[in-house]
Design an enzyme around this catalytic site. Structure first.
Site, PDB file in Angstrom:
ATOM      1  N   THR A 103      -5.642  -7.857  10.413  1.00 41.80           N
ATOM      2  CA  THR A 103      -6.048  -6.483   9.592  1.00 41.80           C
ATOM      3  C   THR A 103      -5.536  -5.469  10.694  1.00 41.80           C
ATOM      4  O   THR A 103      -4.962  -4.387  10.067  1.00 41.80           O
ATOM      5  CB  THR A 103      -7.474  -6.347   9.624  1.00 41.80           C
ATOM      6  N   PHE A 141     -15.244   3.418   7.838  1.00 42.01           N
ATOM      7  CA  PHE A 141     -13.725   3.627   7.568  1.00 42.01           C
ATOM      8  C   PHE A 141     -13.715   3.712   5.837  1.00 42.01           C
ATOM      9  O   PHE A 141     -12.520   4.171   5.476  1.00 42.01           O
ATOM     10  CB  PHE A 141     -12.671   2.780   7.924  1.00 42.01           C
ATOM     11  N   HIS A 164      -1.538  -5.584   1.723  1.00 38.95           N
ATOM     12  CA  HIS A 164      -2.998  -6.186   0.958  1.00 38.95           C
ATOM     13  C   HIS A 164      -2.678  -7.551   0.786  1.00 38.95           C
ATOM     14  O   HIS A 164      -1.736  -7.793  -0.127  1.00 38.95           O
ATOM     15  CB  HIS A 164      -3.980  -5.467   0.118  1.00 38.95           C
ATOM     16  N   ARG A 213      -1.854 -14.732   3.854  1.00 39.15           N
ATOM     17  CA  ARG A 213      -2.915 -14.290   4.999  1.00 39.15           C
ATOM     18  C   ARG A 213      -1.884 -14.175   6.377  1.00 39.15           C
ATOM     19  O   ARG A 213      -1.918 -13.252   7.272  1.00 39.15           O
ATOM     20  CB  ARG A 213      -4.163 -14.540   5.024  1.00 39.15           C
ATOM     21  N   TYR A 260     -12.589  -3.011  -3.109  1.00 38.92           N
ATOM     22  CA  TYR A 260     -13.031  -2.975  -1.795  1.00 38.92           C
ATOM     23  C   TYR A 260     -14.790  -2.659  -1.778  1.00 38.92           C
ATOM     24  O   TYR A 260     -15.254  -2.179  -0.793  1.00 38.92           O
ATOM     25  CB  TYR A 260     -12.481  -1.827  -0.935  1.00 38.92           C
ATOM     26  N   LYS A 279       0.853  -1.149  -0.169  1.00 38.29           N
ATOM     27  CA  LYS A 279      -0.005   0.017   0.069  1.00 38.29           C
ATOM     28  C   LYS A 279       0.863   1.115   0.140  1.00 38.29           C
ATOM     29  O   LYS A 279       2.118   1.082   0.096  1.00 38.29           O
ATOM     30  CB  LYS A 279      -0.866  -0.033   1.167  1.00 38.29           C
ATOM     31  N   GLU A 318      -9.629 -10.390  -7.762  1.00 37.63           N
ATOM     32  CA  GLU A 318      -8.987  -9.446  -7.481  1.00 37.63           C
ATOM     33  C   GLU A 318      -7.826  -9.251  -8.616  1.00 37.63           C
ATOM     34  O   GLU A 318      -7.378  -8.023  -9.091  1.00 37.63           O
ATOM     35  CB  GLU A 318      -8.047  -9.156  -5.927  1.00 37.63           C
ATOM     36  N   ASN A 377      -1.846   0.062   7.301  1.00 32.89           N
ATOM     37  CA  ASN A 377      -1.297  -1.320   7.704  1.00 32.89           C
ATOM     38  C   ASN A 377      -0.516  -1.883   6.547  1.00 32.89           C
ATOM     39  O   ASN A 377      -0.408  -3.147   6.331  1.00 32.89           O
ATOM     40  CB  ASN A 377      -2.565  -2.341   7.947  1.00 32.89           C
ATOM     41  N   ARG A 418       2.683  -7.118   8.930  1.00 31.81           N
ATOM     42  CA  ARG A 418       2.028  -5.651   9.812  1.00 31.81           C
ATOM     43  C   ARG A 418       2.513  -5.976  11.132  1.00 31.81           C
ATOM     44  O   ARG A 418       2.495  -4.858  11.832  1.00 31.81           O
ATOM     45  CB  ARG A 418       0.391  -6.057   9.443  1.00 31.81           C
TER      46      ARG A 418
HETATM   47  N1  UDP Z   1      -9.244  -0.722   7.457  1.00 36.87           N
HETATM   48  C1  UDP Z   1      -9.470   0.399   8.377  1.00 36.87           C
HETATM   49  N2  UDP Z   1     -10.257   0.469   9.506  1.00 36.87           N
HETATM   50  C2  UDP Z   1     -10.671  -0.647   9.948  1.00 36.87           C
HETATM   51  C3  UDP Z   1     -10.879  -1.851   9.171  1.00 36.87           C
HETATM   52  C4  UDP Z   1     -10.021  -1.899   8.044  1.00 36.87           C
HETATM   53  O1  UDP Z   1      -9.094   1.516   7.751  1.00 36.87           O
HETATM   54  O2  UDP Z   1     -11.310  -0.535  10.941  1.00 36.87           O
HETATM   55  C5  UDP Z   1      -8.825  -0.937   6.070  1.00 36.87           C
HETATM   56  C6  UDP Z   1      -7.393  -1.546   6.365  1.00 36.87           C
HETATM   57  O3  UDP Z   1      -6.425  -1.015   5.635  1.00 36.87           O
HETATM   58  C7  UDP Z   1      -7.567  -2.647   5.721  1.00 36.87           C
HETATM   59  C8  UDP Z   1      -8.665  -2.603   4.620  1.00 36.87           C
HETATM   60  O4  UDP Z   1      -9.669  -1.546   5.236  1.00 36.87           O
HETATM   61  O5  UDP Z   1      -6.793  -3.620   5.162  1.00 36.87           O
HETATM   62  C9  UDP Z   1      -9.682  -3.705   4.425  1.00 36.87           C
HETATM   63  O6  UDP Z   1     -10.304  -4.072   5.317  1.00 36.87           O
HETATM   64  P1  UDP Z   1     -10.437  -5.879   5.484  1.00 36.87           P
HETATM   65  O7  UDP Z   1     -11.506  -6.038   6.639  1.00 36.87           O
HETATM   66  O8  UDP Z   1     -10.865  -6.310   4.223  1.00 36.87           O
HETATM   67  O9  UDP Z   1      -9.082  -6.330   6.103  1.00 36.87           O
HETATM   68  P2  UDP Z   1      -7.681  -6.999   5.257  1.00 36.87           P
HETATM   69  O10 UDP Z   1      -8.408  -8.253   4.463  1.00 36.87           O
HETATM   70  O11 UDP Z   1      -7.156  -5.992   4.540  1.00 36.87           O
HETATM   71  O12 UDP Z   1      -6.998  -7.577   6.477  1.00 36.87           O
END
Ligand code: UDP
Length: 161
Positions: A102, A68, A126, A96, A60, A20, A137, A123, A113
């Site tokens: 996350t 958010f 992705h 993952r 997304y 990112k 994706e 974070n 992370r």
């Molecule tokens: N995110 C955020 N605030 C939150 C949760 C998620 O800014 O409370 C952002 C964060 O960058 C995250 C992305 O949204 O990586 C996508 O969220 P997701 O739940 O899909 O998590 P990921 O799959 O990226 O772990």
């Protein structure tokens, strides 16, 4: 023969990993690529781009009702991203695990992370969360022609080159 085909398919599993904007700005691209290479995955697609809002809203789409969401889009358009396709056995799930929770506060040390970030809104990285999600994706970010299949030099005798 069926078994052989299934095994081949298994090793062809693919996932989308993206560094990112904060990861690019903090010069973490090399370290992140290194982790996937040393784990044993195969890099089959790589590019740097400034992602459009249109692309990100597709990427997304499941999060569009989240509080958010708009901040997330602003974050993801704040600079270039480096997007990659990695291939290998169980690559979706293993990526993952390598990326971590996350919320970096819940990501153990040793994960990307957990090692490089402190806040959920920055974070660093992705990684697709399912095989189906990864297919979706990858199609969104890459054209098929830009995903390259290559063989390892240690599978070819030098005489063949
Ligand atoms: N995110 C955020 N605030 C939150 C949760 C998620 O800014 O409370 C952002 C964060 O960058 C995250 C992305 O949204 O990586 C996508 O969220 P997701 O739940 O899909 O998590 P990921 O799959 O990226 O772990």
């Amino acid at each position: 023969k069926k078994k052989k085909l299934a095994a081949l398919k298994d090793f062809r599993e693919r996932t989308l990993v993206a560094v990112k904007p904060d990861g690019v700005q903090r010069r973490l691209v090399g370290q992140i690529i290194q982790r996937f290479e040393q784990r044993g995955f195969k890099l089959v697609g790589l590019k740097m781009l400034e992602a459009s809002e249109e692309l990100l809203s597709e990427h997304y789409c499941e999060l569009r009702m989240k509080p958010f969401y708009h901040g997330l889009l602003r974050y993801m358009t704040s600079g270039p991203v480096v997007v990659m396709v990695w291939e290998g056995h169980n690559v979706v799930q293993t990526s993952r695990t390598m990326v971590g929770h996350t919320n970096p506060a819940e990501a153990p040390a040793g994960t990307v992370r957990g090692d490089f970030s402190i806040h959920v809104s920055r974070n660093v990285v992705h990684a697709s969360d399912s095989v189906e999600g990864a297919q979706r994706e990858i199609q969104l970010w890459f054209q098929e022609k830009d995903i390259l299949n290559w063989d390892c030099c240690d599978q070819t005798s030098t005489g063949d080159v």
